[in-house]
Design an enzyme around this catalytic site. Structure first.
Site, mmCIF file in Angstrom:
data_model
loop_
_atom_site.group_PDB
_atom_site.id
_atom_site.type_symbol
_atom_site.label_atom_id
_atom_site.label_comp_id
_atom_site.label_asym_id
_atom_site.label_seq_id
_atom_site.Cartn_x
_atom_site.Cartn_y
_atom_site.Cartn_z
ATOM 1 N N ASP A 183 -39.015 -32.447 -3.392
ATOM 2 C CA ASP A 183 -39.304 -32.182 -4.794
ATOM 3 C C ASP A 183 -40.797 -31.913 -4.795
ATOM 4 O O ASP A 183 -41.605 -32.837 -4.630
ATOM 5 C CB ASP A 183 -38.974 -33.396 -5.673
ATOM 6 C CG ASP A 183 -39.175 -33.064 -7.139
ATOM 7 O OD1 ASP A 183 -40.269 -32.581 -7.477
ATOM 8 O OD2 ASP A 183 -38.259 -33.279 -7.937
ATOM 9 N N HIS A 184 -41.181 -30.654 -4.932
ATOM 10 C CA HIS A 184 -42.582 -30.338 -4.636
ATOM 11 C C HIS A 184 -43.555 -31.000 -5.625
ATOM 12 O O HIS A 184 -44.736 -31.087 -5.354
ATOM 13 C CB HIS A 184 -42.807 -28.827 -4.521
ATOM 14 C CG HIS A 184 -42.852 -28.097 -5.812
ATOM 15 N ND1 HIS A 184 -41.736 -27.709 -6.498
ATOM 16 C CD2 HIS A 184 -43.901 -27.669 -6.562
ATOM 17 C CE1 HIS A 184 -42.095 -27.085 -7.600
ATOM 18 N NE2 HIS A 184 -43.397 -27.035 -7.676
ATOM 19 N N HIS A 246 -38.091 -32.608 -11.253
ATOM 20 C CA HIS A 246 -39.548 -32.770 -11.319
ATOM 21 C C HIS A 246 -39.982 -33.764 -12.414
ATOM 22 O O HIS A 246 -40.798 -34.652 -12.174
ATOM 23 C CB HIS A 246 -40.241 -31.433 -11.589
ATOM 24 C CG HIS A 246 -39.890 -30.355 -10.608
ATOM 25 N ND1 HIS A 246 -39.677 -30.608 -9.276
ATOM 26 C CD2 HIS A 246 -39.723 -29.007 -10.749
ATOM 27 C CE1 HIS A 246 -39.403 -29.478 -8.644
ATOM 28 N NE2 HIS A 246 -39.417 -28.494 -9.518
#
Ligand code: BG6
Length: 508
Positions: A183-184, A246
């Protein structure tokens, strides 16, 4: 400088957009900073017909476009890159793949240590993993004696059922410890700084609970529309694309208890507890808790902005949301009764992600000329991007006669720190995976709980055609109905009020 073991990073989807736009620039930065192991190779795998040389040319063009190249270093970096043209589907092609990989492994002396990166459309995740299993590339084998890790890009399913199916499939071939779900947002420097702000400083943590915090607001606004990703986006929407992953990860970092130490399991156990404490959404009152929106045509700064339904690959009658706002509670000791408000959308006035902690008002207003009750509340604003930093809003006396008060900001901005280059999220996460550190990757059980939390909304939207989908002019802050969610808690924060009409840079 680094203790990373030699290995090969195998990227499925090696010539794709994510690889060129994010992965290769991040790897190049790690290379420039001398953070890759001395013995290392990148192997792109894909259906595009390329050889090693033409692959390097493609990557060089990508670096030029998305990074900007430094000629000498680029040439050396590209020598680390190889390509295997393979559809990775049939028995014969898997054999061939395994043999080609073996040859590169022998040539580079990487001793069978592999990171496999799934940077393909999600429909290919299961077949690729099955085939890695068939090729004996998921564990230790005679031919490939080293360790194996698997990086998976979101989406991890599109609802509870498909997420579980994917999870079952992954763990039938890899151990959970081998799986790194990206999950950047967790790779963003300022997202990690939430933990440092909370758990390093003495002053915040004692106040970080229901006794002092009035409410929490998290915004992730995007100025761009959906661009040419219509095909994907229309089957996803803002809830699946941003909120389920996010935004909930940011909620977890904001709400979690201090971990006992900083290892992957301790941190991820605390994330899990937050998700376990999310109060299930009340179906009867869902309309009071969730607002969805879709952008409509508008003129911004003299330019016509398309409506969502006029975008490429979007059906004219699409009811997919490009905006979602949600009010919810975390039922635990720390957060009992404190509402959380989160929102995200495309085609909003600017790009900004921030967390706003609004503290309760003082018990008795001594200084009566305070601008408004809302303004008398202290706020801590954690800016994730852009203009990364932290601002604390507090009251000061207006100089002069009397005791009039105004609010002002105490600011910390990363940009003011000299010589600081914030690493990209992918740079950080790739490096962590290479080190075998899964702290900033999401665990299967947390992904499942996050899906469970949003599933009632997905079900309701699908089954109830009367659930409102509010339009909002492209370039505005979303549907005005989102304000209703915050009744009793002031307006949403509209950062960057002074933006010019076409948005642009949004200062903290
Ligand atoms: C991705 C979403 O995960 O995150 C995109 O699929 C979104 O739709 C992007 O634009 C936002 O990331 P960032 O880092 O630009 O905030």
């Amino acid at each position: 400088m680094n203790s990373i073991e030699k290995h090969i990073l195998v990227i499925f989807g090696g010539s794709g957009d994510l690889t060129q736009r994010k992965l290769i620039p991040a790897l190049f930065d790690l290379y420039r900073k001398n953070m890759l192991p001395k013995i290392f190779a990148i192997v792109g795998v894909g259906r595009t017909d390329l050889d090693h040389e033409s692959y390097r040319e493609l990557l060089e063009a990508g670096l030029q476009k998305f990074h900007g190249v430094l000629p000498e270093q680029t040439t050396d970096f590209l020598k680390l890159c190889y390509y295997i043209h393979n559809d990775f589907q049939s028995h014969t092609t898997i054999e061939l793949f395994s043999q080609q990989l073996y040859e590169i492994d022998i040539k580079t002396q990487t001793k069978g240590n592999f990171i496999f990166y799934l940077s393909t459309p999600p429909s290919l995740y299961e077949p690729i993993v099955t085939n890695l299993g068939k090729a004996k590339l998921t564990g230790v084998s005679e031919k490939f004696p080293g360790w194996k890790r698997l990086i998976v890009e979101k989406p991890f399913g599109k609802d509870v059922a498909s997420a579980r199916k994917l999870q079952q499939h992954l763990i039938s071939h890899f151990d959970e410890e081998q799986i790194y779900r990206i999950d950047h947002y967790l790779g963003k420097e300022t997202a990690q700084n939430i933990l440092v702000t909370r758990f390093y400083n003495t002053i915040f943590e004692p106040l970080w609970n229901r006794n002092y915090i009035h409410h929490v607001e998290i915004t992730s606004a995007e100025q761009e529309g959906i661009g040419n990703r219509g095909g994907y986006y229309d089957s996803s929407g803002a809830l699946r694309d941003m909120l389920q992953n996010h935004l909930l990860q940011l909620v977890a970092l904001t709400a979690m208890e201090p971990p006992t130490n900083f290892n992957a399991d301790s941190i991820r156990n605390e994330v899990l507890k937050v998700f376990q404490s999310l109060r299930p959404l009340n179906l009867e009152n869902l309309k009071k808790q969730v607002v969805r929106g879709q952008y409509t045509q508008s003129h911004v700064g003299g330019n016509l902005k398309k409506a969502y339904t006029e975008e490429l690959d979007i059906p004219a009658n699409s009811r997919t949301e490009s905006y979602v706002a949600l009010k919810f509670f975390i039922d635990n000791w720390r957060w009992g009764g404190v509402p959380f408000f989160i929102r995200t959308g495309k085609n909003l006035p600017t790009r900004v992600t921030e967390i706003v902690i609004t503290f309760k008002s003082i018990p008795h207003p001594v200084f009566v000329k305070t601008a408004s009750t809302q303004e008398s509340k202290n706020q801590l604003i954690i800016r994730i991007q852009p203009d990364e930093g932290i601002a604390f809003r507090f009251g000061v006396k207006i100089p002069g006669i009397g005791f009039d008060v105004e609010t002002t900001n105490m600011n910390f901005k990363y940009a003011q720190k000299e010589g600081v280059e914030l690493p990209s999220a992918y740079e950080r996460l790739l490096h962590d995976c290479m080190q075998g550190d899964a702290s900033l990757f999401t665990r299967g059980d947390a992904v499942d709980l996050a899906w469970q939390f949003v599933q009632p909304i997905l079900d309701e939207w699908e089954s109830n055609p009367d659930f409102p989908l509010f339009g909002y002019p492209a370039g505005s802050w979303g549907p005005k109905e989102a304000s209703d969610l915050k009744i009793g808690y002031g307006e949403w924060r509209y950062p960057c009020k002074n933006l010019n009409s076409d948005g642009g840079y949004c200062e903290l």
